[in-house]
Design a protein around this motif. Structure first.
Motif, mmCIF file in Angstrom:
data_model
loop_
_atom_site.group_PDB
_atom_site.id
_atom_site.type_symbol
_atom_site.label_atom_id
_atom_site.label_comp_id
_atom_site.label_asym_id
_atom_site.label_seq_id
_atom_site.Cartn_x
_atom_site.Cartn_y
_atom_site.Cartn_z
ATOM 1 N N ASP A 50 0.827 -1.209 0.000
ATOM 2 C CA ASP A 50 0.000 0.000 0.000
ATOM 3 C C ASP A 50 0.864 1.262 0.000
ATOM 4 N N TYR A 104 -5.597 7.757 4.258
ATOM 5 C CA TYR A 104 -4.873 6.495 4.406
ATOM 6 C C TYR A 104 -3.694 6.672 5.373
ATOM 7 N N GLN A 144 -10.785 4.194 -1.293
ATOM 8 C CA GLN A 144 -11.508 4.026 -0.038
ATOM 9 C C GLN A 144 -11.378 2.612 0.523
ATOM 10 N N SER A 145 -11.359 1.595 -0.326
ATOM 11 C CA SER A 145 -11.278 0.221 0.185
ATOM 12 C C SER A 145 -9.985 -0.022 0.951
ATOM 13 N N GLN A 146 -8.911 0.676 0.602
ATOM 14 C CA GLN A 146 -7.661 0.537 1.355
ATOM 15 C C GLN A 146 -7.806 1.157 2.740
ATOM 16 N N GLN A 186 -8.038 10.670 -0.307
ATOM 17 C CA GLN A 186 -7.939 9.314 0.246
ATOM 18 C C GLN A 186 -6.504 8.992 0.649
ATOM 19 N N ASP A 238 -10.715 1.480 4.317
ATOM 20 C CA ASP A 238 -11.647 0.600 5.025
ATOM 21 C C ASP A 238 -10.932 -0.616 5.610
ATOM 22 N N ARG A 239 -10.008 -1.195 4.835
ATOM 23 C CA ARG A 239 -9.259 -2.349 5.327
ATOM 24 C C ARG A 239 -8.434 -1.970 6.555
#
Length: 188
Positions: free
Chosen positions: A66, A157, A92-94, A153, A96-97
């Motif tokens: 990442d 992050y 966003q999914s990164q 994002q 969220d994880r």
């Protein structure tokens, strides 16, 4: 995939480097400082991995990947006409994880009743070091966003990643049992 046949190009010998879109900037440029600090954070996470095992090692490897995504995002300024999905950007999914990983790791930890010092086991110490470098990268990204477009994002992050590294450091310290507590004025 990137193929490197030569490591040195001599193109940076006069203090300039190329961004992902080919723009030449000074190596002291705020954007270069931001993604360079992300690279530094990645190296510190790599040091932490030397002391990690199992699920923690796998999680840190995902984080390192990442962080390369984050560096790629930062090194390529967004064009005004950029079509979503055409450039590698943090998504966003990164985030969220990371939030799910923070929540899962935090479940086994007792609530903090004191600030803790960045110490403890070698793994915890490296994770705290990585956390502080990620925080510096985040500050540089925010400063950059004041003068140029930065993927929101990407900043989020970095913020979540520093939180994850803090929680993982506590996990590495015997689920917080071996955290080194701050004693205000204790060294007077």
């Amino acid at each position: 995939m990137v193929t490197l046949t030569r490591i040195y190009t001599r193109s940076g010998d006069k203090g300039k480097t190329s961004l992902g879109d080919g723009t030449r900037v000074g190596k002291h440029d705020l954007r270069v400082e931001a993604y360079g600090t992300v690279d530094e954070a990645n190296a510190v996470v790599g040091l932490a991995r030397l002391h990690a095992e199992g699920a923690m090692m796998a999680l840190l490897q995902r984080v390192q990947n990442d962080l390369f995504d984050l560096g790629a995002d930062l090194c390529t300024p967004a064009a005004a006409d950029e079509v979503p999905g055409t450039r590698l950007r943090v998504v966003q999914s990164q985030v969220d994880r990371l939030e799910a990983e923070i929540d899962a790791a935090n479940e086994s930890l007792a609530p903090l009743a004191s600030f803790i010092l960045p110490a403890g086991s070698p793994l915890a110490a490296h994770l705290h070091h990585a956390r502080t470098v990620v925080r510096r990268a985040e500050r540089l990204m925010v400063a950059l966003s004041d003068v140029e477009a930065v993927n929101p994002q990407a900043i989020i992050y970095a913020n979540r990643l520093s939180d994850l590294l803090f929680v993982l450091a506590r996990v590495a310290n015997g689920n917080g049992a071996e955290d080194v507590l701050w004693v205000p004025g204790g060294a007077r």
